[in-house]
Design a protein around this motif. Structure first.
Motif, PDB file in Angstrom:
ATOM      1  N   GLY A   1     139.723-103.889  16.408  1.00  0.00           N
ATOM      2  CA  GLY A   1     138.988-103.200  17.468  1.00  0.00           C
ATOM      3  C   GLY A   1     139.492-103.482  18.874  1.00  0.00           C
ATOM      4  N   TYR A   2     140.615-104.198  19.017  1.00  0.00           N
ATOM      5  CA  TYR A   2     141.130-104.483  20.358  1.00  0.00           C
ATOM      6  C   TYR A   2     141.544-103.210  21.106  1.00  0.00           C
ATOM      7  N   CYS A   3     141.845-102.159  20.362  1.00  0.00           N
ATOM      8  CA  CYS A   3     142.320-100.929  20.999  1.00  0.00           C
ATOM      9  C   CYS A   3     141.182-100.132  21.639  1.00  0.00           C
ATOM     10  N   LEU A   4     139.945-100.536  21.368  1.00  0.00           N
ATOM     11  CA  LEU A   4     138.794 -99.786  21.887  1.00  0.00           C
ATOM     12  C   LEU A   4     138.394-100.302  23.268  1.00  0.00           C
ATOM     13  N   PRO A   5     137.776 -99.541  24.133  1.00  0.00           N
ATOM     14  CA  PRO A   5     137.439 -98.140  23.887  1.00  0.00           C
ATOM     15  C   PRO A   5     138.598 -97.199  24.183  1.00  0.00           C
TER      16      PRO A   5
ATOM     17  N   GLY B   1     136.940 -91.586  23.239  1.00  0.00           N
ATOM     18  CA  GLY B   1     135.847 -92.010  22.350  1.00  0.00           C
ATOM     19  C   GLY B   1     136.226 -92.006  20.869  1.00  0.00           C
ATOM     20  N   ILE B   2     137.521 -92.021  20.578  1.00  0.00           N
ATOM     21  CA  ILE B   2     137.934 -91.992  19.155  1.00  0.00           C
ATOM     22  C   ILE B   2     137.681 -93.364  18.519  1.00  0.00           C
ATOM     23  N   PRO B   3     136.960 -93.398  17.399  1.00  0.00           N
ATOM     24  CA  PRO B   3     136.730 -94.689  16.720  1.00  0.00           C
ATOM     25  C   PRO B   3     137.967 -95.072  15.892  1.00  0.00           C
ATOM     26  N   ILE B   4     138.983 -95.552  16.569  1.00  0.00           N
ATOM     27  CA  ILE B   4     140.310 -95.734  15.948  1.00  0.00           C
ATOM     28  C   ILE B   4     140.257 -96.576  14.654  1.00  0.00           C
ATOM     29  N   PRO B   5     139.658 -97.783  14.687  1.00  0.00           N
ATOM     30  CA  PRO B   5     139.683 -98.577  13.444  1.00  0.00           C
ATOM     31  C   PRO B   5     138.947 -97.914  12.288  1.00  0.00           C
ATOM     32  N   ASP B   6     137.857 -97.211  12.576  1.00  0.00           N
ATOM     33  CA  ASP B   6     137.126 -96.535  11.491  1.00  0.00           C
ATOM     34  C   ASP B   6     138.022 -95.491  10.827  1.00  0.00           C
ATOM     35  N   ILE B   7     138.758 -94.763  11.661  1.00  0.00           N
ATOM     36  CA  ILE B   7     139.618 -93.704  11.102  1.00  0.00           C
ATOM     37  C   ILE B   7     140.701 -94.320  10.203  1.00  0.00           C
ATOM     38  N   PHE B   8     141.279 -95.433  10.644  1.00  0.00           N
ATOM     39  CA  PHE B   8     142.294 -96.073   9.794  1.00  0.00           C
ATOM     40  C   PHE B   8     141.671 -96.584   8.491  1.00  0.00           C
ATOM     41  N   ARG B   9     140.434 -97.016   8.574  1.00  0.00           N
ATOM     42  CA  ARG B   9     139.782 -97.523   7.364  1.00  0.00           C
ATOM     43  C   ARG B   9     139.528 -96.386   6.367  1.00  0.00           C
ATOM     44  N   PHE B  10     139.086 -95.244   6.894  1.00  0.00           N
ATOM     45  CA  PHE B  10     138.858 -94.112   5.994  1.00  0.00           C
ATOM     46  C   PHE B  10     140.174 -93.692   5.333  1.00  0.00           C
TER      47      PHE B  10
ATOM     48  N   TYR C   1     134.922 -89.074   7.493  1.00  0.00           N
ATOM     49  CA  TYR C   1     135.710 -88.624   8.646  1.00  0.00           C
ATOM     50  C   TYR C   1     135.070 -87.399   9.276  1.00  0.00           C
ATOM     51  N   GLN C   2     134.661 -86.483   8.419  1.00  0.00           N
ATOM     52  CA  GLN C   2     134.112 -85.230   8.942  1.00  0.00           C
ATOM     53  C   GLN C   2     132.746 -85.418   9.596  1.00  0.00           C
ATOM     54  N   SER C   3     132.089 -86.542   9.306  1.00  0.00           N
ATOM     55  CA  SER C   3     130.790 -86.758   9.946  1.00  0.00           C
ATOM     56  C   SER C   3     130.927 -87.493  11.291  1.00  0.00           C
ATOM     57  N   LEU C   4     132.152 -87.835  11.660  1.00  0.00           N
ATOM     58  CA  LEU C   4     132.331 -88.524  12.956  1.00  0.00           C
ATOM     59  C   LEU C   4     132.034 -87.564  14.108  1.00  0.00           C
ATOM     60  N   GLU C   5     131.421 -88.114  15.145  1.00  0.00           N
ATOM     61  CA  GLU C   5     131.153 -87.262  16.305  1.00  0.00           C
ATOM     62  C   GLU C   5     132.454 -86.922  17.026  1.00  0.00           C
ATOM     63  N   VAL C   6     133.359 -87.886  17.070  1.00  0.00           N
ATOM     64  CA  VAL C   6     134.660 -87.650  17.707  1.00  0.00           C
ATOM     65  C   VAL C   6     135.728 -88.018  16.689  1.00  0.00           C
TER      66      VAL C   6
ATOM     67  N   VAL D   1     141.197 -85.165  18.864  1.00  0.00           N
ATOM     68  CA  VAL D   1     141.114 -85.086  20.334  1.00  0.00           C
ATOM     69  C   VAL D   1     142.052 -86.080  21.019  1.00  0.00           C
ATOM     70  N   CYS D   2     142.863 -86.770  20.227  1.00  0.00           N
ATOM     71  CA  CYS D   2     143.803 -87.734  20.823  1.00  0.00           C
ATOM     72  C   CYS D   2     144.757 -87.007  21.772  1.00  0.00           C
ATOM     73  N   THR D   3     144.841 -87.498  23.003  1.00  0.00           N
ATOM     74  CA  THR D   3     145.696 -86.848  24.008  1.00  0.00           C
ATOM     75  C   THR D   3     147.085 -87.476  24.057  1.00  0.00           C
ATOM     76  N   GLY D   4     147.258 -88.542  23.281  1.00  0.00           N
ATOM     77  CA  GLY D   4     148.557 -89.233  23.309  1.00  0.00           C
ATOM     78  C   GLY D   4     148.753 -90.044  24.575  1.00  0.00           C
ATOM     79  N   CYS D   5     147.670 -90.443  25.226  1.00  0.00           N
ATOM     80  CA  CYS D   5     147.771 -91.180  26.498  1.00  0.00           C
ATOM     81  C   CYS D   5     148.401 -92.571  26.314  1.00  0.00           C
ATOM     82  N   GLU D   6     148.369 -93.073  25.127  1.00  0.00           N
ATOM     83  CA  GLU D   6     148.989 -94.358  24.770  1.00  0.00           C
ATOM     84  C   GLU D   6     148.298 -95.584  25.340  1.00  0.00           C
TER      85      GLU D   6
END
Ligand code: SF4
Ligand code: SF4
Length: 352
Positions: A280-284, A288-297, A314-319, A323-328
């Motif tokens: 979770g260090y990459c958050l927030p 608003g992408i829940p990055i670790p949750d997505i990797f877990r799924f 995954y489909q029940s996630l609000e975000v 929507v990743c903009t690639g901002c890095e």
């Protein structure tokens, strides 16, 4: 098989429990053999979940007649009273039992924690406990330390199930686990082989020598069990050799020595390079992408073949990852070199 006490429940659990997440991948016949050998071998804790395909049904069939020989645990995704009650009845039916020892709220994230209290889920399990349908209420949380802390401080749950392996970050071991243990909560380590990433891979293991010729998986389990706060580790098993290896760890307990930890950490470095460790260090993320949750799924989708469930989650996630903009921005914070923006695109293609 070595046993340890599961916190205030007072249950004496085998240090190796049977993680039943992979049972949908094997036939009923294989499952009968595996589970009966596990119980014969001294395992007395079997953990499954309502969402693990037909795992509950297979356990119910394989171990009918042996119900008194093990502690049975399942997990429910619902948070509201009606949903919890409905799912619990289905769990009891599928597991062919009139009492489940431990029922946990499964994979609790974000605002879901409060929903357990506010929308009747907890009350439903408390009622089921009074009626004798279940004995203990627990909670499984994969990576959120703040939610784990809340759960510990609530004093409501007897058991906390956490993802804990040699690939997990140190804050969990150093801070949260001792705190939870002190309150009398029982601690169970799920994903002790990091969802299969610490299972043996010849390329990683080349030139690695662990004591007594043990495998990476065995030493990884010993690493988890060397933490005295953990009662039981529940690796997912679907092959006899996996079961036999894991039984050996539980039967011949020993703390791993410094040299082995060093060798293990070198393997972990290689095995974990570029893989999400759910820290979770990459958050927030600004989007608003829940990055670790997505990797877990994605891990559930790939490693455990829980494709439908992973997609539903995954489909029940609000975000979502789309929507990743690639901002890095996340890349600067990820200590494990995960190519997050690139992998977000891939995850979205897989899970959408
Ligand atoms: S992407 Fe990196 S920082 Fe984010 S949870 Fe995974 S390992 Fe941790
Ligand atoms: S690259 Fe994507 S995932 Fe990473 S911080 Fe930016 S928007 Fe969020």
């Amino acid at each position: 098989m070595q046993r340890r006490t599961l916190g205030k429940t007072g249950w004496e659990l085998s240090v190796i429990g049977y993680g039943a997440i992979k049972l949908p991948l094997v036939s009923q016949k294989e499952c009968d053999i595996l589970l009966n050998k596990a119980i014969d071998g001294g395992i007395n804790f079997v953990d499954t979940a309502d969402c693990y395909g037909d795992s509950e049904e297979k356990i119910g069939l394989a171990l009918k007649g042996r119900r008194k020989e093990f502690h049975l645990s399942t997990k429910i995704d619902e948070r509201d009273g009606i949903g919890v009650r409905k799912k619990l009845e289905r769990c009891l039916r599928r597991l062919r039992t009139d009492r489940i020892d431990l029922v946990l709220f499964h994979d609790v994230r974000g605002s879901e924690y409060d929903r357990i209290f506010d929308s009747g889920g907890l009350e439903a399990l408390q009622k089921a406990r009074t009626e004798g349908k279940i004995l203990e209420i627990g909670i499984s949380i994969h990576h959120s330390l703040p939610i784990m802390r809340k759960a510990v401080e609530s004093g409501v749950f007897s058991v906390l199930m956490v993802a804990y392996s040699a690939l997990d970050e140190d804050r969990l071991a150093a801070d949260l686990l001792p705190m939870a243990h002190k309150t009398g909560m029982g601690l169970i380590a799920m994903k002790p082989l990091a969802g299969g990433r610490l299972a043996d891979r010849p390329s990683v293991l080349k030139n690695r020598k662990f004591n007594q010729g043990e495998s990476l998986a065995q030493v990884s389990l010993r690493y988890v069990l060397s933490n005295p706060n953990i009662t039981c580790a529940i690796p997912g098993m679907m092959r006899l050799y996996e079961l036999n290896e894991n039984l050996q760890v539980g039967r011949q307990p020993r703390k791993i020595d410094r040299e082995e930890v060093k060798a293990l950490m070198e393997c972990v470095g290689e095995a974990g390079k570029g893989s999400c460790r759910n820290c979770g260090y990459c958050l927030p993320c600004p989007e608003g992408i829940p990055i670790p949750d997505i990797f877990r799924f994605e891990n559930y989708y790939d490693q455990y073949d829980l494709k439908e469930w992973a997609r539903e989650q995954y489909q029940s996630l609000e975000v979502n990852a789309n929507v990743c903009t690639g901002c890095e921005q996340c890349l600067e914070h990820c200590p494990y070199g995960v190519s997050i923006p690139e992998k977000m695109k891939f995850a979205h293609r897989t899970l959408q």
